[in-house]
Each structure stands twice: as structure tokens, then as C-alpha cells.
Design a protein around this motif. Structure first.
Motif, PDB file in Angstrom:
ATOM      1  N   ALA A 143     115.852 -22.640 125.139  1.00 30.49           N
ATOM      2  CA  ALA A 143     115.915 -21.219 125.487  1.00 30.49           C
ATOM      3  C   ALA A 143     114.552 -20.542 125.503  1.00 30.49           C
ATOM      4  O   ALA A 143     114.244 -19.787 126.434  1.00 30.49           O
ATOM      5  CB  ALA A 143     116.867 -20.503 124.524  1.00 30.49           C
ATOM      6  N   TYR A 195     120.044 -18.955 126.003  1.00 27.73           N
ATOM      7  CA  TYR A 195     120.454 -19.660 124.794  1.00 27.73           C
ATOM      8  C   TYR A 195     120.580 -21.147 125.102  1.00 27.73           C
ATOM      9  O   TYR A 195     120.714 -21.558 126.256  1.00 27.73           O
ATOM     10  CB  TYR A 195     121.764 -19.098 124.242  1.00 27.73           C
ATOM     11  N   VAL A 205     122.886 -23.426 117.709  1.00 27.21           N
ATOM     12  CA  VAL A 205     122.659 -22.561 118.871  1.00 27.21           C
ATOM     13  C   VAL A 205     121.396 -21.735 118.637  1.00 27.21           C
ATOM     14  O   VAL A 205     121.154 -21.262 117.528  1.00 27.21           O
ATOM     15  CB  VAL A 205     123.861 -21.625 119.095  1.00 27.21           C
ATOM     16  N   THR A 206     120.611 -21.561 119.691  1.00 30.08           N
ATOM     17  CA  THR A 206     119.411 -20.724 119.636  1.00 30.08           C
ATOM     18  C   THR A 206     119.484 -19.682 120.739  1.00 30.08           C
ATOM     19  O   THR A 206     119.764 -20.010 121.894  1.00 30.08           O
ATOM     20  CB  THR A 206     118.133 -21.567 119.824  1.00 30.08           C
ATOM     21  N   ILE A 207     119.241 -18.414 120.390  1.00 30.58           N
ATOM     22  CA  ILE A 207     119.170 -17.314 121.351  1.00 30.58           C
ATOM     23  C   ILE A 207     117.705 -16.887 121.476  1.00 30.58           C
ATOM     24  O   ILE A 207     116.998 -16.801 120.470  1.00 30.58           O
ATOM     25  CB  ILE A 207     120.000 -16.102 120.885  1.00 30.58           C
ATOM     26  N   SER A 208     117.243 -16.628 122.693  1.00 34.67           N
ATOM     27  CA  SER A 208     115.843 -16.243 122.888  1.00 34.67           C
ATOM     28  C   SER A 208     115.729 -15.070 123.859  1.00 34.67           C
ATOM     29  O   SER A 208     116.504 -14.957 124.815  1.00 34.67           O
ATOM     30  CB  SER A 208     115.041 -17.434 123.426  1.00 34.67           C
ATOM     31  N   LEU A 235     128.663 -16.018 123.707  1.00 36.32           N
ATOM     32  CA  LEU A 235     127.408 -15.940 124.463  1.00 36.32           C
ATOM     33  C   LEU A 235     127.673 -16.054 125.959  1.00 36.32           C
ATOM     34  O   LEU A 235     127.086 -15.336 126.764  1.00 36.32           O
ATOM     35  CB  LEU A 235     126.452 -17.047 124.005  1.00 36.32           C
ATOM     36  N   ILE A 257     123.121 -11.128 120.075  1.00 39.09           N
ATOM     37  CA  ILE A 257     122.235 -10.866 121.210  1.00 39.09           C
ATOM     38  C   ILE A 257     121.509  -9.543 121.005  1.00 39.09           C
ATOM     39  O   ILE A 257     120.291  -9.440 121.198  1.00 39.09           O
ATOM     40  CB  ILE A 257     123.028 -10.832 122.534  1.00 39.09           C
TER      41      ILE A 257
END
Length: 283
Positions: A143, A195, A205-208, A235, A257
Motif C-alpha cells: 500500500a 491497503y 492488513v495495512t492502510i496507507s 475496506l 481509514i
């Protein structure tokens, strides 16, 4: 009384000068009439302001007759201010405020064809993730990598794609790769985030989200990782409401988010970004 009056006039002149500089910073080269209209000053006063600002190098004549733009001294001051802004210090403060709540916060910057982690912050019991600092990912993976490329100007993005294809010997598959990458970048800009599952951090999970500098250019990517895989459905649903957060929706993905976006916006403001922080469609 007279001295106070002179002080008032000096302050008034500074305020008017700042208004002129703001117009040139926002609009680039402008005709005198345009500057006059945008600042609300008479043309005669605008000419005097421009003459004074030209004398100290803060503005200069533009390429076209009757136009003015920011001068080299003003640009140099801006560069010096920007060079003093330590993105890691700014990010560290933002991460510290949220470290006890969720997973692993990370700051990524682009280095050629890879994204590199230069800062992390997490809960004490997850300190093993501090080893993430110095790790890098290819720009086609994760991400943060996708965020760092999605907001590039279109010409720079095309160059990056060609360079990546050449270095990875993609050859005849370049057109397919390009179409997929461009479509992915457009989706990320529309959603305002990216993500991944297990690419930035194994098993999670990674959110960017993006970080913009004072000029509105992509500077870095903020990432929040170590999150549960149960967020994936939330997501995906949030991705369909591109840039339109539903404040009545308290689903975990939506709230995560918004949290990451708020930190991205905070760091961007620390770098002098004054625009609207959301889905900026430069690429």
C-alpha cells in the motif's frame, strides 16, 4: 500618537504586501489588473506594492508584458523554510499521539524504484515491529508503494513505469502492466487511500495515505499496519465511496481509514500544505 500612526501604516503595508504574495503563490504569474482584483486594491496602489516588492527581490516581472511572479528571494526563503521542516520529527509527534490505540504506524518515502520505511511507532508490546525501519518494498508491491506513485505527476509516473519495466525485463508485457498500474493509481486517488494484505506486514492488513508538502506534491506515505484481516470487507466497501466518508457509518474499516487520513493530514499541514487534504488527482 504620530508614532503609533506610522506603525499602523507599516502594518497595513505588510498586510497588503502579503496579500499580493499570496495571490502570486496561488495563481503563478498574474497581470497587474488580476492582482488588483484579487486583493481588492486599486491598480495604482497595486503598482506601488509591486515596485516595492520588486526592489527587495520578492517579486519579479513575468515572461509576458505586464505580468508579475514570485521573485528569487521569496522562493529562496521558501526553500530554506522547507529544508528546516523535519518530516520525521513531525511524523513522530503525530504517531506518538496514537501509538497506544492500534497497530504499527510507519512512514515511507520513495527511493528510486523502492519505498523505504524511515520511521515507526507502536505499542510497547509490539516493539518487534521497530525492525521495520530501513526495510524497503518494490514500487509494485504494498500500500505505501502504491500511494507514493499514485499521486505523481503524469509525466513522472510514465517515466517511472518505463524505468520499472526496463529494470524488470517486462518487454512485451509492458502495455498490460501499464494499463493495470494506471487503473490502480486512478482508483487509489479516487478513494484517497490504499491497503494491502500481508505485503507490507506479514499476516496483517495495512492502510496507507499520502503526505503532501507545501507545494501540494506527494512527499511520503503514512501507513497503519498490524490490523486484523476482518477489516478487508469494510475496506472494500469504503473504497466504493471514494473520498466521501460516511460519518454515520461506524464500521471498523471506515473508522480506521478516517484515523489514518487524519494523521496524514496532520503531517501534511506540518510540512506547510494548506490545500484540501483528500483525493488529490494530480497524476
Amino acid at each position: 500618537m504620530g508614532a503609533q500612526s506610522r506603525d499602523d501604516r507599516s502594518v497595513e503595508a505588510l498586510v497588503k504586501s502579503k496579500a499580493v504574495l499570496n495571490v502570486l503563490a496561488d495563481h503563478g504569474s498574474c497581470a497587474v489588473r488580476t492582482i488588483s482584483e484579487l486583493t481588492g486594491e486599486p491598480i495604482s496602489s497595486t503598482y506601488r506594492l509591486l515596485d516595492n516588492l520588486s526592489a527587495v527581490g520578492w517579486v519579479e516581472r513575468g515572461k509576458r508584458r505586464g505580468e508579475y511572479r514570485l521573485g528569487i528571494n521569496c522562493v529562496r526563503i521558501g526553500g530554506q523554510v522547507e529544508s528546516r521542516l523535519d518530516i520525521q520529527q513531525i511524523t513522530r509527534r503525530a504517531f506518538r499521539a496514537h501509538r497506544a490505540q492500534f497497530g504499527v504506524w510507519a512512514l515511507f518515502v520513495r527511493r528510486r524504484l523502492r519505498s523505504v520505511c524511515i520511521e515507526t511507532r507502536t505499542r510497547e508490546e509490539l516493539q518487534s515491529y521497530s525492525q521495520l525501519v530501513g526495510n524497503s518494498l518494490p514500487l509494485s508491491m504494498g500500500a505505501p508503494s502504491h500511494v507514493l506513485t499514485a499521486w505523481l505527476p503524469s509525466d513522472r509516473y510514465e517515466q517511472l513505469l518505463e524505468h520499472y519495466a526496463y529494470n524488470n525485463e517486462l518487454g512485451g508485457t509492458f502495455s498490460t502492466m501499464r494499463a493495470t498500474a494506471v487503473d490502480c493509481a486512478r482508483t487509489i486517488r479516487e478513494c484517497g487511500f490504499a491497503y494491502d494484505v500481508g505485503q507490507t506486514m506479514a499476516g496483517s492488513v495495512t492502510i496507507s495515505v499520502p503526505v503532501f508538502n507545501h507545494a501540494g506534491e506527494i512527499q511520503a506515505a503514512i501507513a497503519l499496519g498490524g490490523l486484523s484481516r476482518s477489516l478487508i470487507i469494510d475496506l472494500e466497501e469504503a473504497g466504493h465511496v471514494a473520498g466521501q466518508p460516511d460519518h454515520n457509518n461506524q464500521a471498523p474499516g471506515s473508522s480506521m481509514i478516517e484515523l489514518v487520513r487524519s494523521v496524514g493530514a496532520e503531517v501534511s499541514r506540518g510540512l506547510g500544505f494548506t490545500g484540501v487534504y483528500a483525493n488529490r488527482k494530480e497524476a
